[in-house]
Write an enzyme that holds these catalytic residues in place. Structure first.
Site, PDB file in Angstrom:
ATOM      1  N   SER B 111       0.860  -1.178   0.000  1.00  0.00           N
ATOM      2  CA  SER B 111       0.000   0.000   0.000  1.00  0.00           C
ATOM      3  C   SER B 111       0.897   1.228   0.000  1.00  0.00           C
ATOM      4  CB  SER B 111      -0.852  -0.059   1.267  1.00  0.00           C
ATOM      5  OG  SER B 111      -1.098   1.209   1.785  1.00  0.00           O
ATOM      6  N   SER B 112       0.361   2.324  -0.447  1.00  0.00           N
ATOM      7  CA  SER B 112       1.151   3.560  -0.474  1.00  0.00           C
ATOM      8  C   SER B 112       1.519   4.050   0.921  1.00  0.00           C
ATOM      9  CB  SER B 112       0.370   4.659  -1.195  1.00  0.00           C
ATOM     10  OG  SER B 112      -0.891   4.830  -0.571  1.00  0.00           O
ATOM     11  N   CYS B 113       0.884   3.518   1.964  1.00  0.00           N
ATOM     12  CA  CYS B 113       1.199   4.007   3.306  1.00  0.00           C
ATOM     13  C   CYS B 113       2.527   3.460   3.843  1.00  0.00           C
ATOM     14  CB  CYS B 113       0.065   3.719   4.278  1.00  0.00           C
ATOM     15  SG  CYS B 113      -0.016   2.003   4.748  1.00  0.00           S
ATOM     16  N   TYR B 140       0.514  -1.133  10.470  1.00  0.00           N
ATOM     17  CA  TYR B 140       0.275  -1.767   9.178  1.00  0.00           C
ATOM     18  C   TYR B 140       1.466  -1.544   8.252  1.00  0.00           C
ATOM     19  CZ  TYR B 140      -2.087  -2.500   4.650  1.00  0.00           C
ATOM     20  OH  TYR B 140      -2.431  -2.929   3.395  1.00  0.00           O
ATOM     21  N   LYS B 144       3.872  -4.298   6.324  1.00  0.00           N
ATOM     22  CA  LYS B 144       3.986  -4.353   4.872  1.00  0.00           C
ATOM     23  C   LYS B 144       5.431  -4.156   4.407  1.00  0.00           C
ATOM     24  CE  LYS B 144      -0.144  -5.303   3.548  1.00  0.00           C
ATOM     25  NZ  LYS B 144      -0.394  -6.508   2.706  1.00  0.00           N
ATOM     26  N   HIS B 183     -13.393   5.093   2.926  1.00  0.00           N
ATOM     27  CA  HIS B 183     -12.480   6.120   2.432  1.00  0.00           C
ATOM     28  C   HIS B 183     -13.269   7.200   1.689  1.00  0.00           C
ATOM     29  CE1 HIS B 183      -8.642   3.408   2.527  1.00  0.00           C
ATOM     30  NE2 HIS B 183      -9.010   3.819   3.724  1.00  0.00           N
TER      31      HIS B 183
END
Lengths: 317, 315
Positions: B111-113, B140, B144, B183
């Site tokens: 994910s971009s996070c 998270y 990742k 979201h």
């Protein structure tokens, strides 16, 4: 900060009790009168297997856990076995922490290493430099696993009020260290080389670099003392650096080793060889603020280690 | 180009989620006949033994690891232990068993996070681990990041063909339209839809409308996933984005249009905007030859239609 009185008869699991850190811990705990130490070798309990770890916790319900079991090694090992370094450590940590919570462990201490910090962290390195910049590539696999362990402890505390703390030691030395001629760290490597030069009557010992880089060392018995101190007195969210706060140059270290070993020849500096990082020192002021300080001077520590080396390594070769 | 054998067993972990369900649709459309699919109750990926037994029995050639514990800011803050642990367990179990049982190729989704809070915009792959994470999803994110590193480590040590793809903000069928924790895009679709059916005169949207965001329809992501499985075997992870930014204002107006809401949009600029800009740097994937195909307008229409058939009608 409330001191937690650790019940000395309660079952106390020291994972990795045969390693450099674990063995020092067992010695310390026994000297303090802890009577109920749960110790399992790797073949008795493979910590990478979720079901056996959980069965062990279910059966023995340790009240306290010190997680000093890990897959460790130097630069060459990290580079050759990155899959093992990241996976085994994540498996051990995840299995032990999750089972400890599930089976009502009262307190867990997780051990890491100074290599969790960014390659270009400010010196001395404070706890809050974690994740503020890129890691040292040669040990990023191990570092990521250890950082995950710190974060897992924090997450368990926040979600479950599980009392998990993390301690990050500086460079350690002492009994049960690795004295292998090719892959040991600088301090045991120097002890071995000066010892061999003495017994073989060599005229000189060549040491790489300029001797100028500054390093910090902590005798593993001091670490064990700090860990017991933290188990009794610290329950904070943030990890804690455990260092001696005392720097020596590689040159000073080398001269001290020469003296302790009793070698009479020359030290020659090969300054065409690389120095490595110019300075590496943990900021231990947080631990100092809690009231702990190391007791073993580098000279005394070297004498103790050399004696152990003679009795346990060199006499067996 | 390394075509995937269309009759070989492909394990799509997390096949009922937003990403997994889109990957299944894509693979079925392309004629892949041997999809191994297991629900959470059939196969709990956090149980090492169960995962290894599954791999031993079925020996998937290919694995798409789209199963994860996901959620928004509130969920991350409330269940940090679950977010870090469940994801680490799933990843470690699947990657180790895949390697052990001779999976040919594995794709890991992130994910971009994973990127630092203050990464340069657009965010390039090499921004990873160069600065502090966004605290609200660090649990998270760390899990990742460990997954990306584990894939790299297995490639280096074992020549195991594991790749990682990091998508931007996704939307589409099977998204979460929950009134409180969805979201921004599904939240706006829902709110404009409800304002339309309830004949409400205006919809109030938080902030100034100026922040810039990137969205990718999940069918585009599925297409990119297949593309990467066929064309990419590099060490570094790959960003998957559309490369197209919209302001929140433009998004809101587009949603209003697609839903055919006739009332007013009112901007409550006393409320926070969030980060001013968030865009993945998509140039690495673009250079490999992949492009997103679904415009935001078409994607919103598709999603709204799905929402009406699958969410509104079931309520």
């Amino acid at each position: 900060m409330d001191p937690i009185s650790v019940d000395k008869s309660a079952p106390f699991f020291v994972a990795g009790h045969r390693g450099l850190v674990g063995s020092a811990l067992v010695t310390k705990l026994q000297s303090l009168g802890y009577t109920n130490l749960l110790l399992r070798t790797h073949s008795e309990l493979d910590l990478t297997i979720q079901s056996v770890v959980d069965a062990f916790f279910a059966a023995h319900k340790p009240s306290y856990v010190i997680l000093s079991a890990a897959k460790v090694g130097g630069i060459h090992a990290n580079n050759t076995y990155p899959g093992d370094f990241i996976t085994i450590n994540i498996q051990i940590q995840t299995n032990v922490i999750t089972s400890a919570l599930k089976h009502n462990t009262k307190k867990l201490l997780f051990l890491g290493s100074s290599c969790i910090y960014p390659k270009f962290a400010p010196q001395p390195i404070p706890e809050n430099s974690l994740l503020t910049g890129p890691l040292e590539p040669t040990n990023e696999w191990y570092a990521i696993a250890k950082i995950s362990g710190i974060k897992m402890c924090q997450a368990y505390r926040i979600q479950h009020s599980f009392v998990a703390i993390s301690a990050m030691p500086t460079n350690l030395y002492g009994p049960n260290d690795n004295f292998h001629p090719e892959n040991s760290h600088v301090l045991p490597a120097l002890l071995r080389r000066f010892h061999e030069a003495k017994v073989k009557n060599l005229e000189k010992v060549v040491v790489w670099g300029s001797g100028k880089p500054l390093r910090e060392f902590l005798h593993v018995a001091d670490l064990a003392d700090a860990l017991v101190f933290l188990m009794e007195k610290y329950s904070g969210l943030e990890h804690v650096n455990v260092g001696s706060g005392k720097e020596v140059s590689i040159k000073e270290l080398t001269e001290l080793v020469k003296e302790v070993v009793g070698y009479e020849g020359e030290i020659v500096w090969d300054s065409s060889k690389p120095d490595g990082t110019p300075r590496k020192l943990m900021d231990s002021s947080k631990l100092e603020g809690l009231g702990w300080e190391p007791k073993i001077s580098l000279k005394d520590g070297l004498m103790d280690t050399y004696r152990w080396y003679l009795e346990n390594v060199s006499s067996k070769e």
